[in-house]
Scaffold this motif. Sequence first.
Motif, PDB file in Angstrom:
ATOM      1  N   LYS A  44       0.859  -1.183   0.000  1.00 47.95           N
ATOM      2  CA  LYS A  44       0.000   0.000   0.000  1.00 47.95           C
ATOM      3  C   LYS A  44       0.888   1.222   0.000  1.00 47.95           C
ATOM      4  CE  LYS A  44      -3.802   0.138   2.620  1.00 47.95           C
ATOM      5  NZ  LYS A  44      -4.956   0.366   1.735  1.00 47.95           N
ATOM      6  N   GLU A  45       0.510   2.209  -0.830  1.00 42.47           N
ATOM      7  CA  GLU A  45       1.303   3.439  -0.872  1.00 42.47           C
ATOM      8  C   GLU A  45       0.711   4.492   0.051  1.00 42.47           C
ATOM      9  OE1 GLU A  45       2.024   4.419  -5.048  1.00 42.47           O
ATOM     10  OE2 GLU A  45       3.816   3.194  -4.820  1.00 42.47           O
ATOM     11  N   LEU A  46       1.612   5.161   0.769  1.00 48.27           N
ATOM     12  CA  LEU A  46       1.238   6.190   1.723  1.00 48.27           C
ATOM     13  C   LEU A  46       2.135   7.392   1.460  1.00 48.27           C
ATOM     14  CD1 LEU A  46       1.229   3.691   4.705  1.00 48.27           C
ATOM     15  CD2 LEU A  46      -0.817   4.667   3.645  1.00 48.27           C
ATOM     16  N   PHE A  87      -6.780   4.309   4.207  1.00 47.18           N
ATOM     17  CA  PHE A  87      -8.075   3.763   3.781  1.00 47.18           C
ATOM     18  C   PHE A  87      -8.507   4.242   2.391  1.00 47.18           C
ATOM     19  CE2 PHE A  87      -8.009   2.955   8.325  1.00 47.18           C
ATOM     20  CZ  PHE A  87      -8.228   1.582   8.286  1.00 47.18           C
ATOM     21  N   ASN A  88      -7.883   5.296   1.893  1.00 50.85           N
ATOM     22  CA  ASN A  88      -8.231   5.744   0.527  1.00 50.85           C
ATOM     23  C   ASN A  88      -7.416   5.037  -0.549  1.00 50.85           C
ATOM     24  OD1 ASN A  88     -10.141   7.529   1.365  1.00 50.85           O
ATOM     25  ND2 ASN A  88      -8.715   9.253   1.559  1.00 50.85           N
ATOM     26  N   ASN A  89      -6.208   4.621  -0.180  1.00 48.11           N
ATOM     27  CA  ASN A  89      -5.339   4.028  -1.203  1.00 48.11           C
ATOM     28  C   ASN A  89      -5.527   2.515  -1.267  1.00 48.11           C
ATOM     29  OD1 ASN A  89      -4.477   6.614  -1.492  1.00 48.11           O
ATOM     30  ND2 ASN A  89      -2.470   6.321  -0.576  1.00 48.11           N
ATOM     31  N   PRO A  90      -5.423   1.968  -2.471  1.00 47.47           N
ATOM     32  CA  PRO A  90      -5.672   0.512  -2.589  1.00 47.47           C
ATOM     33  C   PRO A  90      -4.561  -0.332  -1.978  1.00 47.47           C
ATOM     34  CG  PRO A  90      -4.923   1.414  -4.682  1.00 47.47           C
ATOM     35  CD  PRO A  90      -5.079   2.583  -3.758  1.00 47.47           C
ATOM     36  N   THR A  91      -4.906  -1.555  -1.616  1.00 47.59           N
ATOM     37  CA  THR A  91      -3.901  -2.562  -1.258  1.00 47.59           C
ATOM     38  C   THR A  91      -3.732  -3.433  -2.495  1.00 47.59           C
ATOM     39  OG1 THR A  91      -4.773  -2.604   0.977  1.00 47.59           O
ATOM     40  CG2 THR A  91      -3.346  -4.437   0.347  1.00 47.59           C
ATOM     41  N   LEU A  99      10.328  15.200  -5.920  1.00 49.69           N
ATOM     42  CA  LEU A  99      10.808  16.574  -6.128  1.00 49.69           C
ATOM     43  C   LEU A  99      10.019  17.603  -5.324  1.00 49.69           C
ATOM     44  CD1 LEU A  99      11.559  16.772  -9.965  1.00 49.69           C
ATOM     45  CD2 LEU A  99      13.207  16.690  -8.086  1.00 49.69           C
ATOM     46  N   ASP A 100       8.761  17.302  -5.006  1.00 49.82           N
ATOM     47  CA  ASP A 100       7.966  18.296  -4.236  1.00 49.82           C
ATOM     48  C   ASP A 100       8.256  18.203  -2.729  1.00 49.82           C
ATOM     49  OD1 ASP A 100       6.723  16.018  -3.323  1.00 49.82           O
ATOM     50  OD2 ASP A 100       4.726  16.541  -4.044  1.00 49.82           O
ATOM     51  N   LYS A 101       9.326  17.489  -2.374  1.00 51.56           N
ATOM     52  CA  LYS A 101       9.808  17.350  -0.987  1.00 51.56           C
ATOM     53  C   LYS A 101       8.959  16.393  -0.135  1.00 51.56           C
ATOM     54  CE  LYS A 101      12.065  21.778  -1.220  1.00 51.56           C
ATOM     55  NZ  LYS A 101      11.970  23.194  -0.949  1.00 51.56           N
ATOM     56  N   SER A 102       8.088  15.677  -0.796  1.00 46.47           N
ATOM     57  CA  SER A 102       7.371  14.623  -0.071  1.00 46.47           C
ATOM     58  C   SER A 102       8.138  13.298  -0.270  1.00 46.47           C
ATOM     59  CB  SER A 102       5.952  14.475  -0.634  1.00 46.47           C
ATOM     60  OG  SER A 102       6.008  13.994  -1.963  1.00 46.47           O
ATOM     61  N   PHE A 103       7.718  12.287   0.432  1.00 44.93           N
ATOM     62  CA  PHE A 103       8.221  10.928   0.202  1.00 44.93           C
ATOM     63  C   PHE A 103       7.034  10.027  -0.107  1.00 44.93           C
ATOM     64  CE2 PHE A 103      11.630  12.729   2.631  1.00 44.93           C
ATOM     65  CZ  PHE A 103      12.772  12.083   2.192  1.00 44.93           C
ATOM     66  N   THR A 104       7.202   9.164  -1.081  1.00 45.32           N
ATOM     67  CA  THR A 104       6.203   8.117  -1.284  1.00 45.32           C
ATOM     68  C   THR A 104       6.633   6.943  -0.429  1.00 45.32           C
ATOM     69  OG1 THR A 104       5.779   8.841  -3.521  1.00 45.32           O
ATOM     70  CG2 THR A 104       5.057   6.624  -2.955  1.00 45.32           C
ATOM     71  N   VAL A 105       5.734   6.543   0.442  1.00 46.06           N
ATOM     72  CA  VAL A 105       6.023   5.471   1.399  1.00 46.06           C
ATOM     73  C   VAL A 105       5.276   4.231   0.930  1.00 46.06           C
ATOM     74  CG1 VAL A 105       5.716   4.784   3.813  1.00 46.06           C
ATOM     75  CG2 VAL A 105       6.134   7.195   3.251  1.00 46.06           C
ATOM     76  N   THR A 106       5.939   3.083   0.964  1.00 43.81           N
ATOM     77  CA  THR A 106       5.236   1.853   0.591  1.00 43.81           C
ATOM     78  C   THR A 106       5.373   0.849   1.724  1.00 43.81           C
ATOM     79  OG1 THR A 106       5.927   2.280  -1.682  1.00 43.81           O
ATOM     80  CG2 THR A 106       4.914   0.156  -1.251  1.00 43.81           C
ATOM     81  N   LEU A 107       4.225   0.418   2.202  1.00 42.47           N
ATOM     82  CA  LEU A 107       4.203  -0.605   3.256  1.00 42.47           C
ATOM     83  C   LEU A 107       3.979  -1.966   2.591  1.00 42.47           C
ATOM     84  CD1 LEU A 107       3.949  -1.566   6.244  1.00 42.47           C
ATOM     85  CD2 LEU A 107       1.502  -1.002   6.088  1.00 42.47           C
ATOM     86  N   PHE A 108       4.911  -2.893   2.855  1.00 41.96           N
ATOM     87  CA  PHE A 108       4.783  -4.257   2.335  1.00 41.96           C
ATOM     88  C   PHE A 108       4.502  -5.169   3.521  1.00 41.96           C
ATOM     89  CE2 PHE A 108       7.748  -2.116  -0.567  1.00 41.96           C
ATOM     90  CZ  PHE A 108       7.222  -2.424  -1.811  1.00 41.96           C
ATOM     91  N   MET A 109       3.424  -5.887   3.478  1.00 40.26           N
ATOM     92  CA  MET A 109       3.144  -6.841   4.560  1.00 40.26           C
ATOM     93  C   MET A 109       2.192  -7.933   4.061  1.00 40.26           C
ATOM     94  SD  MET A 109       0.798  -4.521   7.106  1.00 40.26           S
ATOM     95  CE  MET A 109       0.944  -5.687   8.427  1.00 40.26           C
ATOM     96  N   PRO A 110       2.091  -9.029   4.810  1.00 41.27           N
ATOM     97  CA  PRO A 110       1.208 -10.099   4.340  1.00 41.27           C
ATOM     98  C   PRO A 110      -0.219  -9.593   4.118  1.00 41.27           C
ATOM     99  CG  PRO A 110       2.568 -10.893   6.136  1.00 41.27           C
ATOM    100  CD  PRO A 110       2.805  -9.413   6.045  1.00 41.27           C
ATOM    101  N   LEU A 111      -0.878 -10.176   3.137  1.00 39.29           N
ATOM    102  CA  LEU A 111      -2.260  -9.773   2.860  1.00 39.29           C
ATOM    103  C   LEU A 111      -3.198 -10.347   3.912  1.00 39.29           C
ATOM    104  CD1 LEU A 111      -2.045 -10.338  -0.984  1.00 39.29           C
ATOM    105  CD2 LEU A 111      -2.467  -8.133   0.127  1.00 39.29           C
ATOM    106  N   LYS A 112      -2.830 -11.523   4.412  1.00 34.27           N
ATOM    107  CA  LYS A 112      -3.684 -12.180   5.413  1.00 34.27           C
ATOM    108  C   LYS A 112      -2.854 -12.646   6.602  1.00 34.27           C
ATOM    109  CE  LYS A 112      -7.041 -13.995   2.073  1.00 34.27           C
ATOM    110  NZ  LYS A 112      -8.058 -13.002   2.301  1.00 34.27           N
ATOM    111  N   GLY A 113      -3.532 -12.933   7.722  1.00 33.74           N
ATOM    112  CA  GLY A 113      -2.815 -13.434   8.894  1.00 33.74           C
ATOM    113  C   GLY A 113      -2.869 -12.414  10.027  1.00 33.74           C
ATOM    114  N   GLU A 114      -2.102 -12.725  11.090  1.00 38.75           N
ATOM    115  CA  GLU A 114      -2.232 -11.881  12.282  1.00 38.75           C
ATOM    116  C   GLU A 114      -1.767 -10.450  12.028  1.00 38.75           C
ATOM    117  OE1 GLU A 114      -1.074 -13.947  15.811  1.00 38.75           O
ATOM    118  OE2 GLU A 114      -0.842 -12.021  16.840  1.00 38.75           O
TER     119      GLU A 114
END
Length: 449
Positions: free
Chosen positions: A193-195, A278-282, A228-243
């Motif tokens: 998911k991108e944040l 919650f707005n960005n897709p997984t 370039l606009d001084k933001s960072f694109t953050v990407t969270l990688f984690m299992p789709l299912k499980g605890e």
Amino acid sequence: MEQRVVVVGAGLCGSLLALYLAQKGYHVHVYEKRSDPRIHFQSKGRSINLALSDRGLAGLQLVGLDKKALEISIPMKGRQIHSAENSKLSFLPYSGREQEWINSISRQELNHILLNEVEKFSNVNVFFNHECVALDTITGTLSMECEGNMIHTKGEVIFGTDGANSAVRQAFLKQSAIYQFNYSQQFLEAGYKELEIPPSDSDNFRLEKNALHIWPRDGFMMIALPNLDKSFTVTLFMPLKGELSFENLNSSDRVIAFFKTHFPDAYEQMPNLSDDFFNNPTSSLHTVKCFPWQVEGKCVLLGDAAHAVVPFYGQGMNASFEDVLVLSQIIEQNSTNFEWKNILELFQVRRKQNTDAIADLAVDNFYEMRDATADPFFHKKRQLEIYLEQNHSEYFSKYSLVTFREDLSYYQAMTQGRKQDKFLMEFVKNLQKDESINYNLLLEKISLL
Ligand SMILES: Cc1cc2nc3c(=O)[nH]c(=O)nc-3n(C[C@H](O)[C@H](O)[C@H](O)COP(=O)(O)OP(=O)(O)OC[C@H]3O[C@@H](n4cnc5c(N)ncnc54)[C@H](O)[C@@H]3O)c2cc1C
């Protein structure tokens, strides 16, 4: 040259390919299912920025756009690791050589400069909102849907650059028995998911600008690349299912608690976390391998359509650009007795082993980035490799072989790199406290691997 060729998909690979073919004098028709990305912003859910490195730059150099691409990139000199203990920071340069780094570039901006250049050629027509829905691989007839209408077209050659879920590849699959078309698709257990980390209130970068940030955790991880606009694109990688999974992060309270626990320093810099989450897709991640890539010299797959890889070596786009470069080299080498069938056969044979190699390396790197960057021996090995690269210019780590040695194929880089990794991991594990290292002897042993 009056041959009309067709390119399906005007993403990164398709627009580079169309530009090269246009420069060669072909009459090119490009069909893209989306609307013009220069008018409509469309990148949600498909990596906003990408790491561009030497192989990709070599592809861009082919059409004279490497410098322009670097002008809109941010150099990332190494990995900034945010450890789980007190968010301690450590910086691991990508290479010990000063001139070697990777670049963060906006997918959208890169696509813009490629398309702007493509449209300068009167021998190219780009048709947006045209979705390829079928392909007759025997006659080379494409069927396209455009605003509810069906359009059919033909080309001397059809280039399928329509990405990881390629419709052109789907047509190959439908006739798989005729062409003995082999296909495999392997999902990773993790999705993404991108944040965003926005610019600070004083309009500055909130983290070190010239780094690819990594938060390795046990079983999941997060990365951030600068824009370039001084933001960072953050990407969270984690299992789709499980605890500990996306499935379980199903309320704002849970997301906030999760970030406060596992990424406290990043959490402080993410004022829009809950909305973004919650707005960005997984999305899921998968590797596609298939063969043959071409049918009778009429249709051929390139880029993600031929070899979608997971993003953990930052090489999917770079490999796709290298496809175009290699194809161009084969075209130049065979300009007398030119025959597409011969060209495309040579192309698929030259590329397949290499794209399989980067696909496998990318999966390995998922586990390395997620788990091994938290391993003290891994850090020791990286430090040793940085020392070797800084002081012995003939030494290249596996990462450097893959990323900075476009003179080597991915397969060669993988084979040599894996041997070195195994050897050096053993070496640092067996190193006694305060034991001095005989670097010349070490390098000699590496050269014999
Ligand atoms: C999260 C993530 C991070 C990544 N990070 C990196 C990175 O750091 N470095 C790197 O090198 N690579 C990275 N990649 C990989 C990179 O995005 C791809 O390898 C690259 O986009 C492949 O280019 P392509 O042109 O083959 O496919 P795409 O860029 O997907 O382009 C395909 C085009 O075809 C169009 N299309 C699709 N279907 C049809 C149809 N039926 N008819 C007509 N048009 C169609 C699409 O709209 C699109 O424009 C990343 C990928 C992901 C998912």
